[in-house]
Design a protein around this motif. Structure first.
Motif: not given
Length: 419
Positions: A252-253, A262-263, A363-368, A355-358
């Protein structure tokens, strides 16, 4: 009565196989269509991987059914006869029940090996050596024997000494479930993974700030050497009270940016803030209560038809034989609750990220999806029976991401490459 029991199990197997067949047909239909979230090559690869895993699941289900018939037909009688002459009744119960457990464990090993060293290796997931797998399997086996024997002994003593034994047995096993949740990170670190404190002080500070926002107190942030087994990305919070740990897979790192990481942790903290772990434990408790209530009040006629005495070891074996059935029945309810919790955790994770959290969470979900090669579409029936998390596409939609139009059949559509 025994025909009713066999009929219920047979129906469970048919539904399991039917949902798998529907999933395979669904994925085979759309894996060559317009790709969603993945490149065309990765979309096809993820589809092939999902289909291959599901085919193995069908074989596994069928073998489990044959094993079930074997146990009901003659298997239980056989192991009972092997140990029935033991002088110590408690040891006899442990020997009989654990023989049942060990035989089932051995039967499952070829499937575990094939999934790891054939399927996962073919699709580029497996990093584990045969020696590592043997070591992990041996440790799991020893832990199963030791801890399983203690649990069987405890249930035997309860059945032997209490009138409403099924209620006390439920409380005993439920307490063990809670204890396992508390000790899981410690046991995993002791026997399977090497956990080291997070060395990135800046990231550690950011994670601490995130935890402070929700009142989450942990014993530290640790990195797991998960890449020695496979390339999948993951993170988890484990334990209760001061024993809570934040564990990040080293994969993950390597793959996520700090903000994306962090998200993801914000999502996990959302589960903590909403008390989801306690809700999940309550649902498990409800399932266990139903199991013990049913098997604590089975008619004597069933034991007569089986040609067995109503002894603690027979009750425990029957309980374990039917645990998958009752779990499968409960799964849709648990899935509905769990999927709702995931949406709420996503919402909080995006809020914690500012503000950019979503955007970062999306982006994290897409990478997963890309790194884990998870096929992003599934048959609705399969989702209903098996999914504890909503499909990633639905989660992205809830986060306000334009994933394009996708037909209910999943056979047409277009997903935007970027947010």
């Amino acid at each position: 009565m025994i025909m009713t029991i066999v009929g219920i199990y047979s129906l469970y197997v048919l539904v399991m196989i039917y949902t798998s067949v529907m999933q395979i047909g669904y994925i085979n239909l759309i894996k060559r269509k317009t790709p969603v979230l993945l490149s065309a090559a990765d979309f096809l690869k993820a589809g092939n991987y999902a289909v291959t895993k599901e085919k193995l699941s069908i074989v596994n289900t069928f073998v489990d059914y044959l094993v079930f018939i074997m146990w009901i037909g003659f298997g239980i009688k056989y192991i009972v006869n092997e140990y029935y002459t033991m002088a110590n009744e408690a040891m006899m119960n442990i020997a009989i029940v654990m023989s049942f457990v060990v035989i089932n464990y051995i039967i499952s090993l070829p499937f575990s090996y094939y999934e790891k060293f054939v399927i996962d290796a073919e699709f580029g997931f497996n990093n584990s050596s045969l020696g590592q797998w043997i070591k992990d399997t041996f440790i799991s086996f020893i832990m199963t024997i030791v801890l399983g024997s203690l649990v069987v002994w405890g249930i035997y003593e309860i059945i032997a000494n209490f009138q409403f034994w099924w209620l006390w047995s439920f409380l005993f096993v439920f307490a063990i479930v809670i204890l396992i949740n508390m000790l899981y990170p410690t046991f995993r670190a002791m026997f399977f993974d090497k956990l080291t404190p997070l060395k990135d002080e800046a990231l550690d500070s950011e994670i601490q700030k995130l935890m402070d926002k929700t009142g989450f107190v942990s014993s530290g942030v640790f990195v797991s050497d998960a890449s020695k087994r496979d390339n999948r990305l993951n993170a988890y919070f484990g334990g209760f009270g001061k024993a809570k740990r934040v564990v990040l897979f080293d994969t993950l790192l390597k793959k996520l940016t700090t903000k994306e990481l962090l998200a993801v942790l914000g999502h996990e903290l959302g589960h903590f803030a909403h008390g989801d772990i306690y809700k999940n434990i309550a649902l498990v408790g409800a399932m266990l209560f139903a199991m013990f209530a049913i098997f604590g009040n089975l008619p004597d006629s069933l034991y007569l038809e089986l040609g067995l005495a109503k002894e603690p070891y027979v009750i425990m074996i029957l309980l374990m034989l039917f645990m998958p059935v009752l779990g499968f029945i409960m799964m849709p309810i648990m899935g509905i609750v769990s999927r709702h919790n995931e949406y709420e955790a996503d919402k909080m994770g995006s809020e914690l990220g500012g503000s950019a959290g979503s955007i970062e969470l999306a982006n994290a979900l897409k990478k997963l999806v890309n790194e884990n090669k998870s096929f992003p579409l599934s048959h609705p029936l399969y989702i209903f029976f098996h999914y504890t998390h909503p499909p990633v596409i639905e989660r992205l939609k809830e986060l306000g991401v334009d994933v394009g139009y996708i037909e209910k059949s999943g056979t047409e559509g277009k997903c935007e490459a970027d947010i």
